[in-house]
Design an enzyme around this catalytic site. Structure first.
Site, PDB file in Angstrom:
ATOM      1  N   ARG A 134      47.967  45.073  44.862  1.00 53.58           N
ATOM      2  CA  ARG A 134      47.508  45.605  46.104  1.00 53.58           C
ATOM      3  C   ARG A 134      48.460  46.104  46.711  1.00 53.58           C
ATOM      4  NH1 ARG A 134      43.476  41.853  49.349  1.00 53.58           N
ATOM      5  NH2 ARG A 134      45.123  40.884  49.841  1.00 53.58           N
ATOM      6  N   ARG A 174      50.032  31.524  50.790  1.00 53.02           N
ATOM      7  CA  ARG A 174      48.782  31.379  50.903  1.00 53.02           C
ATOM      8  C   ARG A 174      48.121  30.591  50.049  1.00 53.02           C
ATOM      9  NH1 ARG A 174      48.330  37.631  50.853  1.00 53.02           N
ATOM     10  NH2 ARG A 174      46.052  37.457  51.114  1.00 53.02           N
ATOM     11  N   ARG A 197      49.740  45.045  49.964  1.00 52.48           N
ATOM     12  CA  ARG A 197      49.458  44.834  51.252  1.00 52.48           C
ATOM     13  C   ARG A 197      50.746  44.155  52.024  1.00 52.48           C
ATOM     14  NH1 ARG A 197      43.921  42.019  52.817  1.00 52.48           N
ATOM     15  NH2 ARG A 197      45.118  40.460  52.982  1.00 52.48           N
ATOM     16  N   LYS A 235      36.497  38.382  47.809  1.00 53.82           N
ATOM     17  CA  LYS A 235      35.930  38.066  49.015  1.00 53.82           C
ATOM     18  C   LYS A 235      35.367  39.527  49.516  1.00 53.82           C
ATOM     19  CE  LYS A 235      38.480  35.344  51.321  1.00 53.82           C
ATOM     20  NZ  LYS A 235      39.780  35.362  50.528  1.00 53.82           N
ATOM     21  N   ARG A 259      37.832  29.017  57.557  1.00 49.84           N
ATOM     22  CA  ARG A 259      38.997  28.728  56.519  1.00 49.84           C
ATOM     23  C   ARG A 259      39.571  27.031  56.689  1.00 49.84           C
ATOM     24  NH1 ARG A 259      40.179  34.507  55.378  1.00 49.84           N
ATOM     25  NH2 ARG A 259      41.707  34.635  53.788  1.00 49.84           N
TER      26      ARG A 259
HETATM   27  P1  B4P Z   1      39.886  41.178  47.981  1.00 49.22           P
HETATM   28  O1  B4P Z   1      38.478  41.419  47.860  1.00 49.22           O
HETATM   29  O2  B4P Z   1      40.627  42.185  48.857  1.00 49.22           O
HETATM   30  O3  B4P Z   1      40.483  39.793  48.334  1.00 49.22           O
HETATM   31  P2  B4P Z   1      40.247  38.786  49.522  1.00 49.22           P
HETATM   32  O4  B4P Z   1      39.710  37.433  48.872  1.00 49.22           O
HETATM   33  O5  B4P Z   1      38.998  39.338  50.565  1.00 49.22           O
HETATM   34  O6  B4P Z   1      41.487  38.727  50.317  1.00 49.22           O
HETATM   35  P3  B4P Z   1      42.475  37.816  51.165  1.00 49.22           P
HETATM   36  O7  B4P Z   1      41.828  36.358  51.261  1.00 49.22           O
HETATM   37  O8  B4P Z   1      43.642  38.298  50.807  1.00 49.22           O
HETATM   38  O9  B4P Z   1      42.256  38.654  52.622  1.00 49.22           O
HETATM   39  P4  B4P Z   1      41.821  38.142  54.201  1.00 49.22           P
HETATM   40  O10 B4P Z   1      41.656  39.592  54.848  1.00 49.22           O
HETATM   41  O11 B4P Z   1      40.518  37.525  54.070  1.00 49.22           O
HETATM   42  O12 B4P Z   1      40.760  41.695  46.705  1.00 49.22           O
HETATM   43  C1  B4P Z   1      42.179  41.587  46.249  1.00 49.22           C
HETATM   44  C2  B4P Z   1      42.500  42.547  45.443  1.00 49.22           C
HETATM   45  O13 B4P Z   1      41.821  42.098  44.032  1.00 49.22           O
HETATM   46  C3  B4P Z   1      42.119  43.866  45.624  1.00 49.22           C
HETATM   47  O14 B4P Z   1      43.211  44.878  45.427  1.00 49.22           O
HETATM   48  C4  B4P Z   1      40.954  44.154  44.820  1.00 49.22           C
HETATM   49  O15 B4P Z   1      40.839  45.425  44.297  1.00 49.22           O
HETATM   50  C5  B4P Z   1      41.148  43.209  43.541  1.00 49.22           C
HETATM   51  N1  B4P Z   1      39.933  42.820  42.822  1.00 49.22           N
HETATM   52  C6  B4P Z   1      38.831  42.252  43.546  1.00 49.22           C
HETATM   53  N2  B4P Z   1      37.930  41.823  42.701  1.00 49.22           N
HETATM   54  C7  B4P Z   1      38.565  42.320  41.344  1.00 49.22           C
HETATM   55  C8  B4P Z   1      38.195  41.936  39.998  1.00 49.22           C
HETATM   56  N3  B4P Z   1      36.841  41.485  39.768  1.00 49.22           N
HETATM   57  N4  B4P Z   1      39.019  42.396  39.011  1.00 49.22           N
HETATM   58  C9  B4P Z   1      39.997  42.846  39.335  1.00 49.22           C
HETATM   59  N5  B4P Z   1      40.671  42.919  40.616  1.00 49.22           N
HETATM   60  C10 B4P Z   1      39.824  42.720  41.490  1.00 49.22           C
HETATM   61  O16 B4P Z   1      42.799  37.406  54.761  1.00 49.22           O
HETATM   62  C11 B4P Z   1      44.076  37.998  55.172  1.00 49.22           C
HETATM   63  C12 B4P Z   1      44.903  36.773  56.071  1.00 49.22           C
HETATM   64  O17 B4P Z   1      44.247  37.042  57.273  1.00 49.22           O
HETATM   65  C13 B4P Z   1      45.140  35.545  55.798  1.00 49.22           C
HETATM   66  O18 B4P Z   1      45.854  35.066  55.111  1.00 49.22           O
HETATM   67  C14 B4P Z   1      45.249  34.773  57.263  1.00 49.22           C
HETATM   68  O19 B4P Z   1      46.432  34.974  57.658  1.00 49.22           O
HETATM   69  C15 B4P Z   1      44.412  35.758  58.217  1.00 49.22           C
HETATM   70  N6  B4P Z   1      42.799  35.231  58.096  1.00 49.22           N
HETATM   71  C16 B4P Z   1      41.792  35.781  58.036  1.00 49.22           C
HETATM   72  N7  B4P Z   1      40.665  34.996  58.055  1.00 49.22           N
HETATM   73  C17 B4P Z   1      41.119  33.970  58.980  1.00 49.22           C
HETATM   74  C18 B4P Z   1      40.519  32.670  59.470  1.00 49.22           C
HETATM   75  N8  B4P Z   1      39.308  32.667  59.353  1.00 49.22           N
HETATM   76  N9  B4P Z   1      41.372  32.045  60.087  1.00 49.22           N
HETATM   77  C19 B4P Z   1      42.552  32.111  60.164  1.00 49.22           C
HETATM   78  N10 B4P Z   1      43.327  33.148  59.505  1.00 49.22           N
HETATM   79  C20 B4P Z   1      42.681  33.790  58.940  1.00 49.22           C
END
Ligand code: B4P
Length: 185
Positions: A127, A140, A129, A13, A88
């Site tokens: 990653r 998660r 983190r 995302k 979410r």
């Molecule tokens: P990202 O792009 O970072 O993944 P994401 O889906 O945005 O991440 P996530 O859901 O974990 O994080 P968020 O900050 O929203 O990609 C992940 C990895 O994959 C990276 O290393 C990237 O380089 C790699 N990658 C991407 N595309 C690729 C491809 N095509 N091929 C290979 N590798 C690839 O949420 C974090 C936390 O915040 C949640 O768990 C929750 O606790 C909280 N939170 C956030 N929003 C919330 C909400 N609305 N309500 C309640 N809690 C919330």
């Protein structure tokens, strides 16, 4: 233009939101980034959110909705906005409906990024983190199934949902998203 990205943790995302927002010149509103910034800045919100994130749970709806409400007015006044990781949960989706109704705005589209669990786990472990430990990742993924996945039906019923396969290179995924984006009004 107002777009939502929904997908499990690690589905790309954040990665794709950056690309699409640059391409369309719209604002990028990531609740994950905002919460991490609040933790970094040691704000009251950050101290409340940290433990939930560390455990891989959703931060309580009320905190997130308040945070988004404050930012959305500012971001949405430009040419558009992409909501990355919000809503979410169903209560968050209903709260967003209320916020948009008050501002006389409508959602343009909801895009689901679909990636198999095995691949998600590999991406997240790579990653490194703080919330990317094996145990937290499993939690998660479960939280996604229980609390976030029901949103797909919610938006499908309103004819707003497009599902995109999130496997493959970042460029391939970006092209698939491009192909389903709405044309500008
Ligand atoms: P990202 O792009 O970072 O993944 P994401 O889906 O945005 O991440 P996530 O859901 O974990 O994080 P968020 O900050 O929203 O990609 C992940 C990895 O994959 C990276 O290393 C990237 O380089 C790699 N990658 C991407 N595309 C690729 C491809 N095509 N091929 C290979 N590798 C690839 O949420 C974090 C936390 O915040 C949640 O768990 C929750 O606790 C909280 N939170 C956030 N929003 C919330 C909400 N609305 N309500 C309640 N809690 C919330």
């Amino acid at each position: 233009m107002l777009i939502i990205f929904i997908g499990p943790p690690g589905s790309g995302k954040g990665t794709q939101a950056e690309r699409i927002c640059t391409r369309l010149d719209i604002a990028h509103l990531s609740t994950g980034d905002m919460l991490r910034a609040a933790i970094e800045a040691e704000t009251e919100l950050g101290s409340q959110a940290a433990a939930y994130m560390q455990r891989g749970e959703l931060v309580p709806d009320q905190l997130v909705v308040e945070m988004v409400g404050e930012s959305l007015g500012r971001a949405n006044s430009s040419s558009g906005c992409l909501l990355d990781g919000f809503p979410r949960s169903l209560p968050q989706a209903e709260a967003l409906d209320g916020l948009l109704q008050r501002e006389g705005k409508q959602l343009s589209q909801v895009i689901e990024l679909d990636v198999p669990d095995e691949e998600l786990v590999q991406r997240l472990l790579a990653r490194k983190r703080p919330d990317d430990t094996s145990e937290t990742i499993q939690n998660r993924l479960q939280v996604y199934q229980q609390q976030t996945r029901p949103l797909l039906d919610y938006y499908q019923q309103r004819g707003l949902l497009e599902s995109v396969r999130g496997s493959g290179t970042m460029e391939e995924v970006e092209e698939r998203i491009q192909a389903v984006l709405p044309t500008r009004d």
